[in-house]
Design a protein around this motif. Sequence first.
Motif, short mmCIF file in Angstrom:
data_model
loop_
_atom_site.label_atom_id
_atom_site.label_comp_id
_atom_site.label_asym_id
_atom_site.label_seq_id
_atom_site.Cartn_x
_atom_site.Cartn_y
_atom_site.Cartn_z
N GLU A 185 54.90 42.00 45.90
CA GLU A 185 54.82 40.98 45.02
C GLU A 185 56.29 40.44 44.36
O GLU A 185 56.82 39.35 42.93
N ASP A 237 47.58 40.09 50.08
CA ASP A 237 48.54 41.07 49.75
C ASP A 237 46.96 41.65 49.60
O ASP A 237 45.79 40.95 49.31
N ILE A 238 46.83 43.03 48.95
CA ILE A 238 45.65 43.57 48.95
C ILE A 238 45.89 43.77 47.08
O ILE A 238 46.91 44.09 46.44
N VAL A 239 44.38 43.46 47.00
CA VAL A 239 44.63 43.77 45.15
C VAL A 239 42.95 44.56 45.37
O VAL A 239 41.87 44.12 45.84
N GLU A 240 43.66 45.20 44.49
CA GLU A 240 43.01 46.82 43.99
C GLU A 240 41.96 46.36 43.05
O GLU A 240 41.59 45.45 41.75
N THR A 241 42.62 46.95 41.89
CA THR A 241 42.88 46.63 40.21
C THR A 241 42.96 45.52 39.51
O THR A 241 43.30 44.87 38.78
N GLY A 242 44.47 44.76 40.10
CA GLY A 242 44.98 43.91 39.69
C GLY A 242 45.65 44.47 38.97
O GLY A 242 46.96 43.15 38.52
N SER A 243 46.48 45.34 39.01
CA SER A 243 47.31 45.69 38.07
C SER A 243 48.50 45.55 38.70
O SER A 243 50.06 44.96 37.92
N THR A 244 49.05 45.65 39.88
CA THR A 244 50.20 45.71 40.36
C THR A 244 50.64 44.07 40.15
O THR A 244 51.88 43.02 39.77
N ARG A 249 46.47 57.54 48.89
CA ARG A 249 45.55 57.45 47.79
C ARG A 249 43.72 57.95 48.52
O ARG A 249 42.89 58.15 48.36
N LYS A 273 52.31 41.82 54.46
CA LYS A 273 52.56 42.89 55.73
C LYS A 273 50.98 42.37 56.65
O LYS A 273 50.93 42.90 57.51
#
Length: 212
Positions: free
Chosen positions: A144, A157-164, A13, A118
Motif C-alpha cells: 500500500e 493486492d489482496i483485499v479482505e475487509t478493505g480496512s488496510t 490468521r 507481490k
Amino acid sequence: MKKMLNIALPKGRLGEKVYDLFEKAGYECPSIKENSRKLVFENSEKGVRYFWVKPSDVSVYVERGAADLGVAGKDILLEYAPDVYELLDLKIGKCSMAVAAKREFVDDRNKPLTVATKFANIAKRYYAKQGREIDVVPLNGSIELAPILGLSDVIVDIVETGSTLKENDLVVVEKFLPISARLIANKSSFKFKTEEVEEVQKKLQALTQETE
Ligand code: PRP
C-alpha cells in the motif's frame, strides 16, 4: 495399516481456521494449540503430522513431497502454478485480488502503468488481457505504500475487509479475482496414499458443504 499424512498448514490468521476445520473433520492434534514456537505436531493415532509453514511456501512443500497435503490460497496457486492437485475449495480465507490506487489517480493509457505487487504473474495476465502495458514493481509486503510514495501508479493486492486500503487513503479500482483457501495434494502422495488422502478430502468436503 494406515499411512501417516504430512500436512502443511499456513502459519497465521488463516492457519488457525484451517486447523479448526481439520479438527472438526476428526483429525485433531490438541498439542498444536499449546506451543507457539514448535513447528511440527503429530497425532499418530489419527495418522496426521502437521507443520506450520509460511503461507506462500505451502505449495513448495507439497509440490516437492515434503508434505502430502497442504492448504494454500488460490492467489498463491495462480501466481506460482505449482505442479500439485487442487482437491477442494475450503470456502474459508475468502478475499479478492484487486487493483487499488490513490483516490485522485487517473490512468493515462499512453504511458505504461507502474504496478506494485507481490503477484507479478497475476498482474501481468490481468493487464495483458486488456492489452495494457505495465511495468511491475516487485515488493514483498506493505504494498500500500507504493502509490503513496510515488513508487507506482497502482497496486495489485489482496483485499479482505478493505480496512488496510482505507487507512492508507487508497480505493479499489477493480476487484477482479475471488480468492479462497484450497486443499492441495502432492501428485505421488495422491497415488500412493489414495485412501488416506481421499478420506481427508471427503470429510473436509462434508464440512465445507455444511457451511454453504
Ligand atoms: C494482505 C494484503 C493487505 C491486507 C488486506 O496482507 O496484502 O495488506 O491483507 O486485508 P484487509 O482488506 O482486511 O485490510 P496479509 O496480512 O495477508 O499479508 P502481508 O502482510 O504478507 O501482505
